[in-house]
Design a protein around this motif. Sequence first.
Motif, PDB file in Angstrom:
ATOM      1  N   ALA A  76      24.917  21.459  94.358  1.00  0.00           N
ATOM      2  CA  ALA A  76      24.549  21.749  92.968  1.00  0.00           C
ATOM      3  C   ALA A  76      25.716  22.271  92.143  1.00  0.00           C
ATOM      4  O   ALA A  76      25.556  22.525  90.957  1.00  0.00           O
ATOM      5  N   ASP A 120      15.481  15.636  94.306  1.00  0.00           N
ATOM      6  CA  ASP A 120      16.641  14.781  94.538  1.00  0.00           C
ATOM      7  C   ASP A 120      16.175  13.483  95.183  1.00  0.00           C
ATOM      8  O   ASP A 120      15.161  13.443  95.900  1.00  0.00           O
ATOM      9  N   ARG A 149      20.062  14.268  91.308  1.00  0.00           N
ATOM     10  CA  ARG A 149      19.401  15.566  91.420  1.00  0.00           C
ATOM     11  C   ARG A 149      19.023  16.076  90.038  1.00  0.00           C
ATOM     12  O   ARG A 149      19.725  15.839  89.053  1.00  0.00           O
ATOM     13  N   SER A 175      17.075  19.850  88.338  1.00  0.00           N
ATOM     14  CA  SER A 175      16.420  21.135  88.559  1.00  0.00           C
ATOM     15  C   SER A 175      16.086  21.740  87.205  1.00  0.00           C
ATOM     16  O   SER A 175      16.784  21.494  86.210  1.00  0.00           O
TER      17      SER A 175
END
Length: 785
Positions: free
Chosen positions: A70, A677, A691, A693
């Motif tokens: 990340a 992901d 990905r 978030s």
Amino acid sequence: MNKSHLRGATSFGVLILALAAHGAAMAQDSQESPQTDLGDVVVTATRREQSVLDVPYNISAVSGEAIEDAKMTDAAELMRGIPGVSVVDRGYRNSGVLNNVLMRGINVDSNALGDYAVSSVAPVSTYINDTPVFAGFLLKDLERVEILRGPQGTLYGSGSLGGTVRYITRAPKLGVFEGAANVTGSNVEGSDSIGWGADLTLNVPLGDTVAFRATITRLDYPGLTDYVNLYVLDGTGAPAAPGGILSPDAAYRSQKDADTVDIWFGRAALRWVPNEWFDATATYARQSDEIGGRRQVTRGVDGFGNAYGDYENGSVQLEPSSRDVSLASLEMNVDLGFATLTSSTSHYEHEGDSVSENTGFYAKAGFLSFYYNYPRPMASAERAYSDEATIQEVRLVSQTGGDFDYVVGAFYNDNTLIVSQDSYLRGFKRWWDLATGFPAAVSGDRDFIYRRHEEFTDKAIFGELTWHATDTLALTGGVRWFENEAVNNTFIDVPLYNSLSQPVTATFRSSESKALFKANLSWAFDDDGLFYATVSEGYRRGGSNAVPLAGNFAEDPRWQVYTSDSVVNYEAGVKGRRGSVVYDAALFYVDWEDIQLNTATPTWGFYVVQNGGKARTYGLETAIDVRPTDALHYSLGYTYTNARLSENVVSPLGTILALDGASLPGTPEHAITVAADYTWRMGGDIDVVARTSGFYQSGTRNAIGGPTFNTALPGFQIWNVSASLVRGPWAATLFVKNVFNEAGVTGEFTEAYMGTAPAAGYYGNGSKEFISLPRTIGLSLDYSF
């Protein structure tokens, strides 16, 4: 707990558990889905290696690989992805002064704190391996981060009121030569330049029984905040006077991207494993920060009526900070057959300094009139801190497999905390001499001197005993007995006017001892499901303020001492795995008594800690983690927290500072975390990984108490996306953080506290909002070998 509140708290939690059941069905129906290993993550939170699903309280673990994928470097971004955790994001400036992590609503201090070190420890404790220290190290070469929600007083001691965060570093690997290199470039919204970072990690075997591991990181990020009201300074460091010293005229300038970030970080470890029963690791870590200013912006207008832009700060002076922190530790494990004996010895030194703009505070508080509203006012606070400790812990942890498991240990911490502040009215002496003709009346530009030297000694013995009553039912009891001693020496002077100067040194000693308890029941209702119920206590050490009791700066003796505060936590939860779904849910209720509040005395404004009031928090923490196919992985978390005072907060002098029922600051009532992901196998050794978030929190409060500080902060959401192209040992990642460029305000210096005041000659504006990192676009290249 109010029934309507409970229904609101559980509604989203029920949705999460429904999704978990649906995900389990998907996983069981899919022929492609492997058995996930998410539930087999091994943690050491209970002081023994254990699956995260076997720990009988609410705990999360984030792997070092996930942090690296990340492209995280600081704790604020990491913690936002953890259900039940909130942060006050102050940026890199003074990032090591105060712990910014909050759990279960246990906090009463203003979000605006952070410019100076306070005497009380944070309500969430942090550990680097086995060392209790808040250091603000970069998140580099970590094995995992463990987040333990709720008080952990029996095993983790002082400061674990709301929970504990453990940063576990990667140990050297025997017999393996490996390494990794990374270089990252990025641009932040509001900045005209490109920032960069670089990492190098090496693991080198030195024979069959010794291995060495080292990592080094360099961060060089341009700032994004423009300081647009800076005084032009003359050769003495005072504001230039184009119309003469007695004239009110001033000259101003701007500096773009003033909040630069320059960080060096390194860690080295040497591991020796001469046989099957002994293991020793020596570790040394160091970080140096040089920060050019605040990542905090001013809203509203300056003293000339000009509105501030998106990334502009109204300070009349630059506000740099610097710090150095080092940590050395030696951890040794001896396998005795029936138990493992562990010794952890560590020493850390953490020091830093900063310059703060105080002119807005002086103007709003009416202090400038005490100095005759001298022209071109510029009040500087030069602050420094030093935190040093030597820590020893020895514990014996039984091997599992019998009817009883135990942990017993002893702990010692010798901690020295030094804090200083020198406040200056730049140019005042020169103006005074010309304006009055009485130079002997004023000593110089320094108007305040403060030195606080504290010694804390913490000794404790602790233990936990678990009885496996059946194959599925276990009962645990725990206790920690501690004895704390504190000595405070405080020096204070207001030296500017010679007639008022009367330096005072105050000394005070205090001590306390107490026992904490814990009781836990856990029931494995199937092979991959656990129910638990816990009652646990946490505490925070007390001490003394050492205010002067005689002379010009005498304070009431009731400010002299503050005692420990404590919480009792009641918790019930369920966790487990169904197919490819890992789930957990916990209800909690916390009573908090003798609350410690960092504040200042009402007469002379000395920094003190006071006890007062009670609070209670309750809520729900839920999360699922699902891998329905080889390619897809997603997680979802929801937290409801109701955190309020349950009794008035009253000063030692009887003044009501905050009312029963007031919301505790910094913690949102509702918070949601999501992450997903997806991996495409492109053929050969090429993969593409996408990905995303997201994080949402409802509105929070900036402080308790009156409207000068207790303001409402709006809710916000932050989304991140990235895509990685992976081929063999190479990886390239394109990422965007804070996609929608949310302000994400988590604290502020209000206009009422530090705003503009042109009538007093102050045309800047000291109010500031603590914004999250704006939209950041970057490219990262990785190579592993």
